[in-house]
Write an enzyme that holds these catalytic residues in place. Sequence first.
Site, PDB file in Angstrom:
ATOM      1  N   TYR A 154      80.535  81.888  13.837  1.00 49.74           N
ATOM      2  CA  TYR A 154      80.948  80.518  14.142  1.00 49.74           C
ATOM      3  C   TYR A 154      79.850  79.493  13.900  1.00 49.74           C
ATOM      4  O   TYR A 154      80.120  78.301  13.785  1.00 49.74           O
ATOM      5  CB  TYR A 154      81.419  80.414  15.600  1.00 49.74           C
ATOM      6  CG  TYR A 154      82.685  81.207  15.908  1.00 49.74           C
ATOM      7  CD1 TYR A 154      83.327  81.947  14.925  1.00 49.74           C
ATOM      8  CD2 TYR A 154      83.230  81.209  17.175  1.00 49.74           C
ATOM      9  CE1 TYR A 154      84.468  82.671  15.196  1.00 49.74           C
ATOM     10  CE2 TYR A 154      84.382  81.938  17.457  1.00 49.74           C
ATOM     11  CZ  TYR A 154      84.992  82.666  16.460  1.00 49.74           C
ATOM     12  OH  TYR A 154      86.130  83.382  16.740  1.00 49.74           O
ATOM     13  N   LYS A 204      81.532  96.745  14.529  1.00 51.33           N
ATOM     14  CA  LYS A 204      82.232  97.220  13.326  1.00 51.33           C
ATOM     15  C   LYS A 204      81.154  97.847  12.457  1.00 51.33           C
ATOM     16  O   LYS A 204      80.911  97.439  11.303  1.00 51.33           O
ATOM     17  CB  LYS A 204      82.933  96.021  12.658  1.00 51.33           C
ATOM     18  CG  LYS A 204      83.857  96.388  11.520  1.00 51.33           C
ATOM     19  CD  LYS A 204      85.134  97.081  11.946  1.00 51.33           C
ATOM     20  CE  LYS A 204      85.980  97.431  10.736  1.00 51.33           C
ATOM     21  NZ  LYS A 204      87.042  98.406  11.036  1.00 51.33           N
ATOM     22  N   ASP A 236      88.477  97.422  15.971  1.00 52.27           N
ATOM     23  CA  ASP A 236      89.912  97.660  15.751  1.00 52.27           C
ATOM     24  C   ASP A 236      90.452  98.698  16.740  1.00 52.27           C
ATOM     25  O   ASP A 236      91.541  98.532  17.304  1.00 52.27           O
ATOM     26  CB  ASP A 236      90.196  98.069  14.292  1.00 52.27           C
ATOM     27  CG  ASP A 236      89.123  98.960  13.686  1.00 52.27           C
ATOM     28  OD1 ASP A 236      88.070  99.130  14.320  1.00 52.27           O
ATOM     29  OD2 ASP A 236      89.329  99.502  12.591  1.00 52.27           O
ATOM     30  N   ASP A 260      85.915  86.665  21.071  1.00 51.04           N
ATOM     31  CA  ASP A 260      86.905  85.582  21.143  1.00 51.04           C
ATOM     32  C   ASP A 260      88.313  86.176  21.091  1.00 51.04           C
ATOM     33  O   ASP A 260      89.195  85.858  21.896  1.00 51.04           O
ATOM     34  CB  ASP A 260      86.663  84.640  19.943  1.00 51.04           C
ATOM     35  CG  ASP A 260      87.468  83.366  20.048  1.00 51.04           C
ATOM     36  OD1 ASP A 260      88.118  83.150  21.086  1.00 51.04           O
ATOM     37  OD2 ASP A 260      87.452  82.578  19.078  1.00 51.04           O
ATOM     38  N   ASP A 264      91.056  87.048  24.570  1.00 55.03           N
ATOM     39  CA  ASP A 264      92.412  86.489  24.644  1.00 55.03           C
ATOM     40  C   ASP A 264      93.449  87.594  24.744  1.00 55.03           C
ATOM     41  O   ASP A 264      94.435  87.479  25.463  1.00 55.03           O
ATOM     42  CB  ASP A 264      92.701  85.597  23.429  1.00 55.03           C
ATOM     43  CG  ASP A 264      92.333  84.154  23.700  1.00 55.03           C
ATOM     44  OD1 ASP A 264      91.620  83.911  24.690  1.00 55.03           O
ATOM     45  OD2 ASP A 264      92.754  83.272  22.937  1.00 55.03           O
TER      46      ASP A 264
END
Length: 382
Positions: A154, A204, A236, A260, A264
Site C-alpha cells: 500500500y 506467501k 490462501d 486487510d 474483513d
Amino acid sequence: MITRTTNNRKAKEMQYNIALLPGDGVGPEVIAEGVKALKRIEVLTEVTFNLEYELVGGIAIDQVGTPLPKVALDLACKSDAVLFGAVGGPKWDNPLAPHRPEDAILGLRKALGLFANLRPVKVFPSLLNSSSLKPSVIEGVDILMIRELTGGLYFAKPKKRWQTSRGRRAVDTLRYTEGEIERVLRVGFELARGRRKKLTSVDKANVLESSRLWREIAIELSSQYPDVELEHMLVDSCAMALVRTPTRFDVLVAENMFGDILTDEAAILAGSLGMLPSSSLAGMPREDNRSRRRALGLYEPIHGSAPDIAGQGKANPIATILSVALMLRYSLGLSEAGSAIEAAVDQVLTQGYRTPDIAEAGASDVLSTSEMGQRIVDAIAL
Ligand code: NAD
C-alpha cells in the site's frame, strides 16, 4: 484489582488523557456510549480520564475545511490514547473533492506511527445464530488478528501507471524492512503469551521474496519465545481455514494487504460489524499500569459511519464499548477494568438484550443505542 488509594501522588499518576474523535454518522452516537463506560470505570476506581473532543472527517471538512485539523492531530499526539468513531458519508463522496473524510484516519496512522492493527474476533455464545456460518463452526472462536499497518504494497514506491506502445501498465511495490517485520511479529508473540500461546504467521513464502524474509524473521524471533508455538500458514490456506476451522487460531499476524483481506473475512464470524472493536498501536502493549512504557494507540469500532441508520438510535454501540476495553488493556495497562467491560457485554447479551443488527426476527428486547450502552454500563463491576 485496582485499589483505591488516598496517596495523592499515586492518584495523580493514574490520570490519563484520552482524545475523543467521534467523526460522522453514527460515530458520535457510539462514542457517547464508550464515554459512559469510561466514566463508570472512573467511579469504580481511582483512575481519572481527562477527555477532550475534536472534530475529524466530513464534519471537520464542513466546519474547518480539512478532515484532520491540526488541533485534532495535536490532541491525538499528546494523549495517552485516542478513541475514534467513524468518518465519511454520501455528502463527502465526490471523488473530485480536494479532501476526503477518510484522510483523517490515514493522517492519524502516519502521524502517530501506528504499525500494528489488532482486531479481536470473539464469538459470544449468545450470538451463535447471528453469523452466516454454522454455529458448530464458530462456537468457541476467539482469535486476535494482527495486521501490519504501515508497510508493504500500500505504501512502497514505485507505485505508478504509465502508457507504453503496447498499452497501459501499472506497478505497486511490496517492500518490507527487517525492522518493520520484527516489530509487528513481536507484538504477536507478546500477546500470544498472555493468551493460548499459539502464533500463526501468515505469508506467501512459496512465491514472494518478502514473505520468505517474513518467515525467516518469525523463526529467528521464536527462539526468544520458546513458550509460544509458532506455525506458518500460506495466506490462501489461511483464508480457507478461517471459515472452515476458525477455532484452530489464537493469534494471527499478517502483512498489510493479507491482513486487510483476512481481518474483513474474519469479521463475518462474529455476526455483525457492530460487534467488533479494533486497536492500532504505535508500540508494544502496556503490561500493567505501573509500566512507564508509552503505548499510544488508536481505538475504534471496525464499522464505518453507517449513514443508513445514523441519527435513529439503531447503531450497536458494543464495538465501541469493546474498543474502550482494548484501550484500557493495551494503552493504559488497566487490564482488569478492560475485562470488567467485556464481562458486562457478555452478561447483557446472555440476558437476551439486543440492538436491531443482532436481534432475531420477532425478538422483543430490542434496545436503542443508548439503552444498550446504559445496560452494559450498569453491568460493569470491579
Ligand atoms: P458501514 O460499516 O458504515 O456500514 C455497513 C453496514 O453495516 C450498514 O448497513 C450499516 O447500517 C451497518 N452497520 C455499521 N455499523 C453498525 C453498527 N454499529 N450497528 C449496526 N449496524 C451497523 O460501511 P459502509 O456503508 O460501506 O460505509 C459508510 C461510510 O463509512 C462510507 O463513507 C465509508 O467510507 C465510511 N467508512 C469509514 C470507516 C472508518 O471511519 N473507519 C470504515 C469503513 C467505512
